[in-house]
Design a protein around this motif. Structure first.
Motif, PDB file in Angstrom:
ATOM      1  N   GLY A   9       1.186  -1.284  -0.160  1.00 17.31           N
ATOM      2  CA  GLY A   9       0.241   0.008   0.582  1.00 17.31           C
ATOM      3  C   GLY A   9       1.013   1.343   0.092  1.00 17.31           C
ATOM      4  N   PRO A  12      -0.955   7.166   2.749  1.00 12.00           N
ATOM      5  CA  PRO A  12      -0.014   7.642   3.419  1.00 12.00           C
ATOM      6  C   PRO A  12       0.839   7.187   4.333  1.00 12.00           C
ATOM      7  CG  PRO A  12      -2.298   8.437   3.780  1.00 12.00           C
ATOM      8  CD  PRO A  12      -2.081   7.814   2.574  1.00 12.00           C
ATOM      9  N   ALA A  13       0.413   6.138   5.219  1.00 10.10           N
ATOM     10  CA  ALA A  13       0.551   4.953   5.585  1.00 10.10           C
ATOM     11  C   ALA A  13       2.208   4.251   5.369  1.00 10.10           C
ATOM     12  CB  ALA A  13      -0.381   4.539   6.747  1.00 10.10           C
ATOM     13  N   GLU A  32       1.670  -0.755  -4.873  1.00 10.67           N
ATOM     14  CA  GLU A  32       0.494  -0.194  -4.663  1.00 10.67           C
ATOM     15  C   GLU A  32      -0.266  -0.757  -6.054  1.00 10.67           C
ATOM     16  OE1 GLU A  32      -1.179   2.620  -2.247  1.00 10.67           O
ATOM     17  OE2 GLU A  32      -2.869   1.497  -5.082  1.00 10.67           O
ATOM     18  N   ARG A  33      -1.552  -0.768  -5.722  1.00  9.74           N
ATOM     19  CA  ARG A  33      -2.454  -1.749  -6.294  1.00  9.74           C
ATOM     20  C   ARG A  33      -2.622  -0.488  -8.276  1.00  9.74           C
ATOM     21  NH1 ARG A  33      -8.079  -4.164  -4.522  1.00  9.74           N
ATOM     22  NH2 ARG A  33      -7.913  -1.631  -3.057  1.00  9.74           N
ATOM     23  N   ARG A  42      -7.418  11.521  -4.714  1.00 11.24           N
ATOM     24  CA  ARG A  42      -8.613  11.212  -3.354  1.00 11.24           C
ATOM     25  C   ARG A  42      -8.842  12.252  -2.538  1.00 11.24           C
ATOM     26  NH1 ARG A  42      -6.837   4.640  -3.029  1.00 11.24           N
ATOM     27  NH2 ARG A  42      -5.161   5.719  -1.974  1.00 11.24           N
ATOM     28  N   ARG A  44      -9.343  13.863   1.364  1.00 13.39           N
ATOM     29  CA  ARG A  44      -9.588  13.294   2.603  1.00 13.39           C
ATOM     30  C   ARG A  44      -9.131  14.278   3.554  1.00 13.39           C
ATOM     31  NH1 ARG A  44      -7.815   7.196   1.662  1.00 13.39           N
ATOM     32  NH2 ARG A  44      -9.641   6.314   0.549  1.00 13.39           N
ATOM     33  N   GLN A 101      -4.684  15.779   3.638  1.00 18.03           N
ATOM     34  CA  GLN A 101      -3.899  14.696   3.330  1.00 18.03           C
ATOM     35  C   GLN A 101      -3.139  14.744   1.747  1.00 18.03           C
ATOM     36  OE1 GLN A 101      -6.070  11.815   5.577  1.00 18.03           O
ATOM     37  NE2 GLN A 101      -5.421  10.232   3.653  1.00 18.03           N
ATOM     38  N   ASP A 157      -2.126  -1.289   3.379  1.00 16.85           N
ATOM     39  CA  ASP A 157      -3.037  -1.364   1.876  1.00 16.85           C
ATOM     40  C   ASP A 157      -4.665  -0.565   2.377  1.00 16.85           C
ATOM     41  OD1 ASP A 157      -3.411  -3.453   3.688  1.00 16.85           O
ATOM     42  OD2 ASP A 157      -2.625  -4.680   1.923  1.00 16.85           O
ATOM     43  N   ASP A 284      -6.104   2.074   7.857  1.00 11.36           N
ATOM     44  CA  ASP A 284      -6.593   1.775   7.966  1.00 11.36           C
ATOM     45  C   ASP A 284      -7.043   0.404   7.684  1.00 11.36           C
ATOM     46  OD1 ASP A 284      -7.480   4.306   7.816  1.00 11.36           O
ATOM     47  OD2 ASP A 284      -8.948   4.580   5.356  1.00 11.36           O
ATOM     48  N   GLY A 296      -8.035  10.059  11.089  1.00 11.23           N
ATOM     49  CA  GLY A 296      -7.705   9.240  10.618  1.00 11.23           C
ATOM     50  C   GLY A 296      -6.019   8.363   9.690  1.00 11.23           C
ATOM     51  N   LEU A 297      -5.948   9.585   9.387  1.00  7.94           N
ATOM     52  CA  LEU A 297      -4.629   9.871   9.080  1.00  7.94           C
ATOM     53  C   LEU A 297      -3.228  10.000  10.214  1.00  7.94           C
ATOM     54  CD1 LEU A 297      -2.444  10.575   6.522  1.00  7.94           C
ATOM     55  CD2 LEU A 297      -2.753  13.168   7.238  1.00  7.94           C
TER      56      LEU A 297
HETATM   57  N1  APR Z   1      -2.428  -4.309  -3.322  1.00 10.73           N
HETATM   58  C1  APR Z   1      -1.323  -2.859  -3.134  1.00 10.73           C
HETATM   59  N2  APR Z   1      -2.591  -1.715  -2.779  1.00 10.73           N
HETATM   60  C2  APR Z   1      -3.031  -2.063  -2.508  1.00 10.73           C
HETATM   61  C3  APR Z   1      -4.103  -2.923  -2.198  1.00 10.73           C
HETATM   62  C4  APR Z   1      -3.099  -4.404  -2.460  1.00 10.73           C
HETATM   63  N3  APR Z   1      -4.088  -5.412  -2.520  1.00 10.73           N
HETATM   64  N4  APR Z   1      -5.331  -2.699  -1.303  1.00 10.73           N
HETATM   65  C5  APR Z   1      -5.496  -1.112  -1.347  1.00 10.73           C
HETATM   66  N5  APR Z   1      -3.965  -0.783  -1.351  1.00 10.73           N
HETATM   67  C6  APR Z   1      -4.313   0.289  -1.681  1.00 10.73           C
HETATM   68  C7  APR Z   1      -4.200   1.402  -1.413  1.00 10.73           C
HETATM   69  O1  APR Z   1      -4.657   1.561  -3.356  1.00 10.73           O
HETATM   70  C8  APR Z   1      -4.038   2.612  -1.071  1.00 10.73           C
HETATM   71  O2  APR Z   1      -3.510   3.908  -2.157  1.00 10.73           O
HETATM   72  O3  APR Z   1      -2.996   0.691  -0.329  1.00 10.73           O
HETATM   73  C9  APR Z   1      -3.259   2.578   0.256  1.00 10.73           C
HETATM   74  C10 APR Z   1      -3.638   1.988   1.021  1.00 10.73           C
HETATM   75  O4  APR Z   1      -3.989   3.596   1.369  1.00 10.73           O
HETATM   76  P1  APR Z   1      -4.708   4.552   2.661  1.00 10.73           P
HETATM   77  O5  APR Z   1      -6.270   4.127   2.324  1.00 10.73           O
HETATM   78  O6  APR Z   1      -5.045   5.699   2.091  1.00 10.73           O
HETATM   79  O7  APR Z   1      -5.000   3.983   4.195  1.00 10.73           O
HETATM   80  P2  APR Z   1      -3.473   4.595   5.172  1.00 10.73           P
HETATM   81  O8  APR Z   1      -2.131   4.955   3.977  1.00 10.73           O
HETATM   82  O9  APR Z   1      -3.728   3.982   6.102  1.00 10.73           O
HETATM   83  O10 APR Z   1      -3.884   6.015   5.841  1.00 10.73           O
HETATM   84  C11 APR Z   1      -4.772   6.173   6.174  1.00 10.73           C
HETATM   85  O11 APR Z   1      -5.851   7.751   4.303  1.00 10.73           O
HETATM   86  O12 APR Z   1      -7.490   6.473   4.291  1.00 10.73           O
HETATM   87  C12 APR Z   1      -7.307   7.505   4.781  1.00 10.73           C
HETATM   88  O13 APR Z   1      -8.937   7.982   5.615  1.00 10.73           O
HETATM   89  C13 APR Z   1      -7.978   7.627   5.987  1.00 10.73           C
HETATM   90  O14 APR Z   1      -7.104   9.479   6.599  1.00 10.73           O
HETATM   91  C14 APR Z   1      -7.083   7.918   6.209  1.00 10.73           C
HETATM   92  C15 APR Z   1      -5.383   7.621   5.573  1.00 10.73           C
END
Ligand code: APR
Ligand code: PHB
Length: 388
Positions: A9, A12-13, A32-33, A42, A44, A101, A157, A284, A296-297
């Motif tokens: 993924g 941001p994380a 990253e997918r 996106r 946020r 974000q 992810d 997330d 979230g972030l």
């Molecule tokens: N394989 C590779 N990448 C994937 C897969 C997968 N199977 N499934 C999801 N992803 C990627 C998504 O496309 C996305 O870019 O993982 C990434 C996850 O990012 P976020 O959903 O933004 O989650 P996170 O990095 O934990 O960030 C948390 O961002 O999503 C907001 O509301 C959330 O503010 C919070 C913060």
């Protein structure tokens, strides 16, 4: 392929973890997918706790944030025309930074590119293997099947990713609360109605006035889950927002065409544990908060704090204590932020079939914030973020 930490993924994380680990000399590969453009499209939340601000600086991605971000000392809460200000600086000595974000993610991508970190986009069929043994990840990239051997896997992810589901169901426990409404959000190239955020409770439902910069406003109104974006014209949105904001504020509102409109449901969710063998969940992938309070972030950053420190100790000093305690350390803070987001959500929204008693309790909570410096301090500590 081979690396030390495979990061699933590139939100941001994942990017922040990769950035901090690379700077500490630990090798990573981010899978990253989606495309970079998709991730950056996106929209946020936009409020950073001070701990997040300091982490971004430490990661070498704070320069634009420090130039363009807006430092806020407090925020407003309203109910009808009554307004209460919580002065964070006065109540607990801390502030927050308003910086989207999307911008944080943008800065992270630029920084990753600058240091030559490996971020693969358009990766499909990611699967995690042998997580309690010699962990590896398989995926398809540009039509090729790839195997990535690694010491550890960081599952960053998001809610719909594959990592959480790679933990056997018998060791996993889920906690969830789904709220019976969503937020309709708009972005508009108009000056923000106030220089601070306004969380507005109203008989017709919740509303929020936020911002991105002096010419970009972000507004939300609570809507039933059955509403669709197409049901809401710009004119209908502005009219509803005006009704819910205090009338003195509504009189100042500058409206204009909206450049983005979307509806997001509200949910609280935690999956425990956040570690299984060599897999560590971050952001997330492990937990979702309702947007009320913008945690979230910030929670994703807090997980990354614990995990990056633990990896640094493990690789630098051969001390794996931080990795052993990662799940407990991260979850303790996650639950505090869960409580904060839940409590602000419960206090400010109009619930279907809410009794008069429950509405009085909401009014009384707001009155308590007005009367009690202790209540304001508790709110300010939660809003600006508990220490790591
Ligand atoms: N394989 C590779 N990448 C994937 C897969 C997968 N199977 N499934 C999801 N992803 C990627 C998504 O496309 C996305 O870019 O993982 C990434 C996850 O990012 P976020 O959903 O933004 O989650 P996170 O990095 O934990 O960030 C948390 O961002 O999503 C907001 O509301 C959330 O503010 C919070 C913060
Ligand atoms: C936002 O600006 O998008 C925002 C700000 C504060 C919140 C939620 C969203 O609590």
């Amino acid at each position: 392929m081979k690396t030390q930490v495979a990061i699933i993924g590139g939100g941001p994380a994942g990017l922040l973890l990769s950035q901090l680990l690379n700077r500490a000399g630990i090798a990573t590969v981010v899978l990253e997918r989606r495309s970079r453009a998709y991730v950056l499209s996106r929209i946020r939340a936009g409020v950073l706790e001070w701990g997040t601000v300091e982490m971004l600086r430490e990661a070498g991605v704070g320069a634009r944030m420090d130039r363009e971000g807006l430092v806020h000392d407090g925020c407003w809460l309203s109910r009808g025309d009554a307004m209460v200000r919580v002065d964070f600086k006065e109540a607990c000595g801390r502030q927050v930074m308003v910086y989207g974000q999307t911008e944080v993610t943008h800065d992270l991508y630029d920084a990753q590119e600058a240091i030559g970190a490996v971020v693969l986009h358009g990766v499909e069929d990611v699967a995690l293997h042998d997580l309690t043994g010699a962990a590896y990840v398989t995926f398809t990239h540009e039509g090729q099947a790839v195997r990535l051997d690694c010491d550890y896997v960081a599952g960053c992810d998001g809610f719909h990713g594959v990592s959480r589901g790679s933990i056997p169901p018998e060791v996993r426990r889920e906690f969830e609360k789904v709220y019976p409404f969503g937020w309709l959000g708009v972005l508009s190239e108009t000056p923000p109605v106030d220089h601070e955020l306004i969380y507005a409770s109203h008989e017709r439902g919740f509303a929020l006035a936020s911002m991105r910069n002096p010419m970009l406003s972000r507004y939300y109104v609570q809507v039933p889950l059955t509403d669709r974006v197409e049901d809401w014209s710009d004119a209908a949105f502005w009219a509803e927002l005006k009704l819910r904001l205090p009338s003195a504020v509504a009189a100042q509102l500058v409206t204009g065409p909206t450049i983005e409109k979307s509806i997001a449901p509200l949910r609280s969710f935690v999956s425990e544990p956040m570690r299984w063998g060599r897999l560590f969940l971050c952001g997330d992938a492990a937990h979702i908060v309702p947007p009320t309070g913008a945690k979230g972030l910030n929670l994703a950053a807090s997980d990354v704090h614990y995990l990056s420190e633990a990896f640094k100790r493990a690789y630098g000093k051969g001390n794996t204590g931080g990795l052993e305690s990662y799940s407990a350390d991260a979850l303790a803070r996650v639950w505090q932020a869960m409580r904060f987001s839940w409590s602000l959500t419960m206090m400010m929204h109009r619930f279907p079939e809410q009794s008069d008693y429950e509405r009085r309790m909401q009014e009384t909570e707001l009155a308590l914030l007005e009367r009690s410096a202790t209540a304001r301090r508790l709110m300010a500590e939660g809003y600006t973020g508990l220490p790591f």
